[in-house]
Motif scaffolding. Structure first.
Motif, mmCIF file in Angstrom:
data_model
loop_
_atom_site.group_PDB
_atom_site.id
_atom_site.type_symbol
_atom_site.label_atom_id
_atom_site.label_comp_id
_atom_site.label_asym_id
_atom_site.label_seq_id
_atom_site.Cartn_x
_atom_site.Cartn_y
_atom_site.Cartn_z
ATOM 1 N N ASP A 121 0.939 -1.349 0.018
ATOM 2 C CA ASP A 121 0.146 0.009 0.119
ATOM 3 C C ASP A 121 0.823 1.283 0.016
ATOM 4 O O ASP A 121 0.464 2.293 -0.644
ATOM 5 C CB ASP A 121 -0.847 -0.018 1.179
ATOM 6 N N GLN A 140 2.438 2.005 -3.430
ATOM 7 C CA GLN A 140 1.429 2.436 -4.429
ATOM 8 C C GLN A 140 1.106 3.731 -4.169
ATOM 9 O O GLN A 140 1.142 4.665 -5.219
ATOM 10 C CB GLN A 140 -0.141 1.677 -4.416
ATOM 11 N N GLN A 141 1.072 4.249 -2.860
ATOM 12 C CA GLN A 141 0.852 5.699 -2.668
ATOM 13 C C GLN A 141 2.124 6.396 -3.135
ATOM 14 O O GLN A 141 1.990 7.566 -3.675
ATOM 15 C CB GLN A 141 0.592 5.911 -1.128
ATOM 16 N N ASP A 158 1.905 6.645 -6.770
ATOM 17 C CA ASP A 158 0.893 7.712 -7.202
ATOM 18 C C ASP A 158 1.449 9.091 -7.180
ATOM 19 O O ASP A 158 1.143 9.787 -8.048
ATOM 20 C CB ASP A 158 -0.247 7.798 -6.314
ATOM 21 N N ILE A 159 2.481 9.437 -6.233
ATOM 22 C CA ILE A 159 2.863 10.990 -6.093
ATOM 23 C C ILE A 159 3.893 11.120 -7.262
ATOM 24 O O ILE A 159 3.995 12.056 -7.863
ATOM 25 C CB ILE A 159 3.736 10.778 -4.651
ATOM 26 N N ARG A 210 3.662 9.525 -10.055
ATOM 27 C CA ARG A 210 3.085 9.793 -11.410
ATOM 28 C C ARG A 210 2.415 11.036 -11.522
ATOM 29 O O ARG A 210 2.247 11.739 -12.496
ATOM 30 C CB ARG A 210 1.920 8.472 -11.549
ATOM 31 N N ALA A 211 1.825 11.568 -10.405
ATOM 32 C CA ALA A 211 1.375 12.973 -10.179
ATOM 33 C C ALA A 211 2.304 13.922 -10.555
ATOM 34 O O ALA A 211 2.048 15.178 -10.980
ATOM 35 C CB ALA A 211 0.594 13.190 -8.935
#
Length: 139
Positions: A123, A126-127, A130-131, A133-134
């Motif tokens: 998890d 994954q977070q 996400d950071i 990719r953003a």
């Protein structure tokens, strides 16, 4: 993050006098690989699916005559609820266990497993992804 936030409080428990046949049925019904053996809410041992395989089937013992006390691991490694992730993983590695009963003092309050810790790491990864990719520029 304290282990108490990760530990499952619905820990499956049984008394030392519980027949091993009942332990196996409970593991199947609850979809767990272990039962923490308690006496007055304090953990005194653990029986895993491997314990049943090795200490009952492997020993060709009659399961109808055995109880949790006969097959449980008694040199139980536990962790305090306020401990952290690193302490849990260190204890697991040091003692070669995949499950840690979580206690507050002498009282069992949950259990944390290697699978729980692996899921937490996944998890977190994954977070982090996400950071990244953003913040990645478009190509």
């Amino acid at each position: 993050m304290p282990i108490e936030d990760l530990a499952r409080s619905d820990t499956v428990t049984a008394d030392p006098e519980t027949p091993v046949v009942e332990l196996a049925a409970t593991m199947d019904e609850e979809s767990v690989g272990s039962v923490v053996i308690t006496s007055d809410e304090a953990p005194v041992g653990i029986v895993t699916d491997r314990d049943l395989t090795v200490r009952v089937l492997g020993a060709e013992a009659d399961p109808a005559t055995l109880t949790a006390e006969d097959v449980m691991t008694t040199d139980l490694c536990t962790i305090e609820a306020a401990a952290g992730f690193y302490e849990a993983t260190s204890l697991m590695a040091e003692h070669g266990v995949r499950r840690l009963p979580v206690c507050e003092g002498e009282t069992l309050v949950g259990i944390i497993t290697a699978d729980d810790l692996t899921e937490l790491l996944a998890d977190e990864q994954q977070q982090l992804g996400d950071i990244i990719r953003a913040q990645r520029p478009e190509y």
